[in-house]
Design an enzyme around this catalytic site. Structure first.
Site, PDB file in Angstrom:
ATOM      1  N   ASP A  70      -5.288  10.156   9.084  1.00 51.37           N
ATOM      2  CA  ASP A  70      -3.905   9.774   9.681  1.00 51.37           C
ATOM      3  C   ASP A  70      -3.652  10.303  10.904  1.00 51.37           C
ATOM      4  O   ASP A  70      -3.822  11.465  11.273  1.00 51.37           O
ATOM      5  CB  ASP A  70      -2.897   9.997   8.474  1.00 51.37           C
ATOM      6  CG  ASP A  70      -3.175   9.079   7.464  1.00 51.37           C
ATOM      7  OD1 ASP A  70      -3.118   7.713   7.716  1.00 51.37           O
ATOM      8  OD2 ASP A  70      -3.299   9.462   6.368  1.00 51.37           O
TER       9      ASP A  70
ATOM     10  N   GLU B 134       0.871  -1.066   0.079  1.00 47.53           N
ATOM     11  CA  GLU B 134      -0.071   0.062   0.009  1.00 47.53           C
ATOM     12  C   GLU B 134       1.002   1.175  -0.020  1.00 47.53           C
ATOM     13  O   GLU B 134       1.826   1.481   0.934  1.00 47.53           O
ATOM     14  CB  GLU B 134      -0.913  -0.191   0.999  1.00 47.53           C
ATOM     15  CG  GLU B 134      -2.122   0.894   1.238  1.00 47.53           C
ATOM     16  CD  GLU B 134      -2.935   0.808   2.418  1.00 47.53           C
ATOM     17  OE1 GLU B 134      -3.071  -0.204   3.054  1.00 47.53           O
ATOM     18  OE2 GLU B 134      -3.344   2.038   2.863  1.00 47.53           O
TER      19      GLU B 134
END
Lengths: 269, 398
Positions: free
Chosen positions: A64, A53
Site C-alpha cells: 500500500d 472492499e
C-alpha cells in the site's frame, strides 16, 4: 439482518444484464474511527458502490501507498482488530446486502487461525477474501483451505504476470479477477496506462471470470475509461482522500461522481 | 497447479509471501542465481573481488587477554571487522551486484538500519557504476549521520523513511514498495538472510565464505574443529554465514545470540527466536515479534543492526530442530562486552557483535565444556563510538 447478502457472482451477473460497470470502493476498517467507518460503509452501499472492499488494517502494509498506510496506522491506533472488523461487518449486515470482500495481509489472519477466520468472516457476512501477500502457489495448504471455504478467493494478476502464468494465477480463484493496473503500490494517480484494454483482452482469453481493475484510479473519467474495458472498478486511496478533504459528504459526492462517470460509459462485453 | 516446491523452504519456514507483481522478479533472480552458481567463472570473479577488494581471507585471531579476563578459552575471533567497509555485509552485496549485472539491472535499492549494509551496497554500486538508492528509517538517519554521508560520498541516494516505527522494519517495507514499482529495471539487494525465496539461501551462500575460511583456519590453528561457534543474530546473516560450514559437524555446537534489549520481560527487545512466534513479515514465514492480533511488534536494541522484529527463516528451522541454540543478552551486557574487547585486545567491536562477545561470560557460568570457541567478529565499532559515548555521558549525568 435484512435479506441474505448478494453473492459476488450474482452481483456481476445482475450488472452485466443492465450493462452497468461494477463499482468496488475500498475502505480501511476503523478509519478514522469505528463509528464513522461504519457510516462510510453504509455510504458506499447507498452511493452507487456495488461491492465493498473492506481492509483489515495491518502494521506493515507493504503493498500500500501513503494513503492506505496512514489510514491503517490510524485505525490500529484507534484499537481496530480482526475481530473488530468482523464486528463492523456484522453491524453493516443488519442493514445492507451488497457483497463484501475482506482485504488484508496474511499475518493477522494466520494469528487468528485461518480455519477460524474463514468461519467467522463467513458468519459475519463476508463473501470474498483478498490476501495481497499470498500469491498463487505460495502456500497450497492455506490456499486450499480458502478455496474450499464459502468465501471467494480473489486472485490478483499483475502487469508483470507473464501470459503463461495468468491461467495458473487464476487457479482456484472465484468471484472476479483483480487486475493491478500498474507496477507499484496502491494510491491515487494522475494518469492511467493507455494499453489496459489490450492486457485485459489477454487475461480474458485465459480466464473465465469477470475482471476488475484497481491501483491508481482516482477520477470519474478514469473510472469511466476503466469501466469501458472491464467489468469492475476498484477505488481506494482516492476515496479516503475525498473523505479526508470533505468528510462523509465529500466521500459521498466523490462516489456519486464515479458512479455517474461509469454509467456514462458503455460497459464492456 | 505448479506449487512452490521444497526449494526455498526451511522446514515449514521461508516461502514467498509477496505481492504477485514481484513473483516474476523472484523467478528471474532464482534462475540467474542457479545459473551463476553452477559456473566456475562466477565464483572466480567473486573470489577475486573478495581477495583484492575486500581483503579476504579475513584473519582468525586468538584473543588471549580476553580469555584470561572472561575465564574461558581458547577463544578465536573471525575478523570480519577487517573487511573493506568494516563488516561482513560486503560479502553479500558484491555477490548480489554480480547477479544484478547478469540480469541487466542497472538500478540497485537496499534497506539499512545502522547503515552498514547501506554502505556495503553503495560501495558495490560505486565499484560497478550502478545507480543506488538506500532506504533508511529517519530515526536511524539522524542516529547514523556518518554512515549517511559515507553512502552519499559513494554516489548513493539515501531516502529517509518516516512511516511506522521509522527504523529498519519500515525501511524494508519502503524498499519492497520501491521494488514493486520499479521491478523491471531494479534489483533489490536485501541485507540479511530474510525476505522471500531466493534471498535467504542466496545471502547465506554469499556469506558462507566466513565459515568455510574459519573452518580451515581452526584446523590449521588447533588441529581440530571448534567446540562452539558463537554469532549475533538480528536478521542473522553473519550467523548463517559462519554456521553453514559446520551444520553437518554434530559435535560443533552453534549458538546464536539475540538482543534482549532492556530485558525480555520489559517487551523492549529484539529476540524473535527466544520470545516471538511464527508469522509472516517481508515475504517469509519465520519467528516474529507480534501481538495477539498478528500486528508486528516494535523491536528494541541498543544496536540498530539487531533492531528488527523478524529473523531469517533458516534460523527458525535450526531453532526448532535444535541444531542451533539461541540465547539473548541485554543492552548493558553488550555494552560491557564492547568495552572489554576494546580494553583487553585493542579491538572495538560493533554493538551487534558485542552481543556475541557478551555471551562468552555466560559460557563460563553455565558449567558446560564449550571446547575451543569460535566467535564471528562480524563488524567493527567505529560507527558506534559516538552513540556509546552519548549513552554513557547520559548515564553519568543522570
Amino acid at each position: 439482518m435484512t435479506s441474505s447478502p448478494v453473492s459476488i457472482q450474482d452481483c456481476f451477473a445482475r450488472n452485466r444484464e443492465k450493462n452497468r460497470g461494477v463499482l468496488i470502493p475500498y475502505l480501511t476498517a476503523g478509519y478514522p474511527n469505528r463509528e464513522i467507518s461504519l457510516e462510510l460503509m453504509r455510504l458506499v452501499a447507498e452511493s452507487g458502490g456495488d461491492i465493498l472492499e473492506l481492509g483489515i488494517p495491518f502494521s506493515d502494509p507493504l503493498a500500500d501507498g501513503p494513503t492506505i498506510q496512514r489510514s491503517s496506522f490510524e485505525a490500529l491506533e484507534g484499537g481496530m482488530t480482526v475481530e473488530g472488523t468482523l464486528d463492523l461487518l456484522r453491524t453493516f449486515r443488519t442493514s445492507h446486502d451488497i457483497p463484501v470482500v475482506l482485504f488484508t495481509y496474511l499475518n493477522p489472519v494466520l494469528q487468528y487461525g485461518l480455519p477460524e477466520f474463514l468461519q467467522a468472516s463467513t458468519a459475519a457476512g463476508a463473501q470474498g477474501l483478498l490476501l495481497t501477500d499470498l500469491p498463487t502457489g505460495a502456500d497450497p495448504e492455506l490456499e486450499g483451505q480458502i478455496i474450499s471455504s464459502d468465501l471467494d478467493l480473489i486472485r490478483l494478476v499483475a502487469p508483470t504476470t507473464g501470459r503463461d502464468r495468468i491461467n495458473e494465477v487464476a487457479e482456484g480463484g472465484s468471484g472476479f479477477i483483480y487486475f493491478i493496473s500498474r507496477t507499484g503500490v496502491t494510491g491515487a494517480r494522475q494518469d492511467l496506462r493507455s494499453d489496459l484494454g489490450r492486457e485485459v483482452a489477454v487475461i480474458r482469453q485465459e480466464v473465465d471470470l469477470p475482471i476488475a481493475i484497481g491501483f491508481g484510479i482516482s477520477t470519474p473519467d478514469q473510472a469511466a475509461s476503466v469501466a469501458g474495458v472491464c467489468e469492475g472498478v476498484v477505488v481506494g486511496s482516492a476515496l479516503i482522500n475525498a473523505f479526508d478533504e470533505g468528510g462523509v459528504s465529500g466521500a459521498g459526492a466523490f462516489l456519486k461522481g464515479l458512479r455517474e462517470g461509469m454509467d456514462g460509459a458503455p460497459a464492456a462485453d | 497447479m505448479k506449487v512452490q516446491n521444497e526449494v526455498g523452504r526451511f522446514g515449514p519456514f521461508g516461502g514467498r509471501y509477496v505481492p504477485e507483481t514481484l513473483i516474476p522478479a523472484l523467478d528471474e533472480l532464482s534462475e540467474a542465481y542457479e545459473a551463476a552458481k553452477g559456473e566456475e567463472g562466477f565464483w572466480k570473479e567473486l573470489g577475486a573481488l573478495f581477495k583484492d577488494f575486500v581483503g579476504r581471507p579475513s584473519p582468525l585471531y586468538r584473543a588471549r587477554r580476553l580469555e584470561a579476563e572472561v575465564g574461558v578459552g581458547p577463544v578465536f575471533l573471525k575478523r570480519e571487522d577487517l573487511n573493506h567497509t568494516g563488516a561482513h555485509k560486503i560479502n553479500n552485496t558484491l555477490g548480489q551486484v554480480l547477479l544484478a549485472l547478469r540480469m541487466g539491472k542497472k538500478r540497485i535499492i537496499a534497506e539499512t538500519g545502522a547503515g552498514q549494509h547501506g554502505v556495503a551496497t553503495a560501495t558495490a554500486c560505486a565499484l560497478f557504476g550502478l545507480d543506488c538508492v538506500v532506504y533508511m528509517g529517519d530515526e536511524d538517519v539522524s542516529r547514523q549521520a556518518l554512515n549517511v554521508y559515507r553512502m552519499e560520498l559513494m554516489g548513493a541516494e539515501v531516502r529517509p523513511v518516516s512511516s511506522g516505527t521509522r527504523t529498519l522494519k519500515d525501511a524494508t517495507n519502503e524498499a519492497i514498495r520501491d521494488w514493486v514499482t520499479n521491478v523491471r529495471d531494479t534489483h533489490y539487494i536485501i541485507g540479511s538472510v530474510v525476505g522471500p525465496d531466493p534471498f535467504p539461501r542466496l545471502v547465506r551462500d554469499f556469506q558462507a565464505v566466513i565459515g568455510q575460511e574459519a573452518k580451515e583456519q581452526m584446523l590449521e590453528a588447533t588441529g581440530s574443529l571448534p567446540g562452539t561457534v558463537v554469532a549475533c543474530v538480528g536478521g542473522g546473516s553473519n550467523a548463517m554465514g559462519i554456521f553453514h560450514a559446520f551444520l553437518h559437524d554434530p559435535h560443533v555446537s552453534l549458538v546464536g545470540v539475540e538482543a534482549a534489549g532492556e530485558g525480555i520481560e520489559t517487551q523492549r527487545h529484539s529476540a524473535s527466536l527466544s520470545a516471538g512466534k511464527p508469522g509472516v513479515l517481508h515475504g517469509s514465514l519465520s519467528y516474529l515479534l507480534q501481538d495477539e492480533d498478528g500486528q508486528v511488534a516494535p523491536a528494541h536494541s541498543v544496536s540498530a543492526g539487531l533492531d528488527y522484529p523478524g529473523v531469517g527463516p533458516e534460523h527458525s528451522q535450526l531453532r526448532d530442530s535444535g541444531r542451533a541454540r539461541y540465547v539473548s543478552v541485554q543492552d548493558d551486557e553488550a555494552l560491557e562486552a564492547f568495552h572489554r574487547l576494546a580494553r583487553t585486545e585493542g579491538i572495538i567491536p560493533a554493538l551487534e557483535t558485542a552481543h556475541a562477545l557478551a555471551y562468552l561470560s555466560r559460557l563460563n557460568q553455565d558449567g558446560s565444556a564449550p571446547g575451543s570457541i569460535l566467535v564471528c567478529l562480524s563488524g567493527r565499532g567505529d560507527k558506534d563510538v559516538a552513540h556509546v559515548a552519548k549513552l554513557e555521558q547520559k548515564s553519568l549525568t543522570l
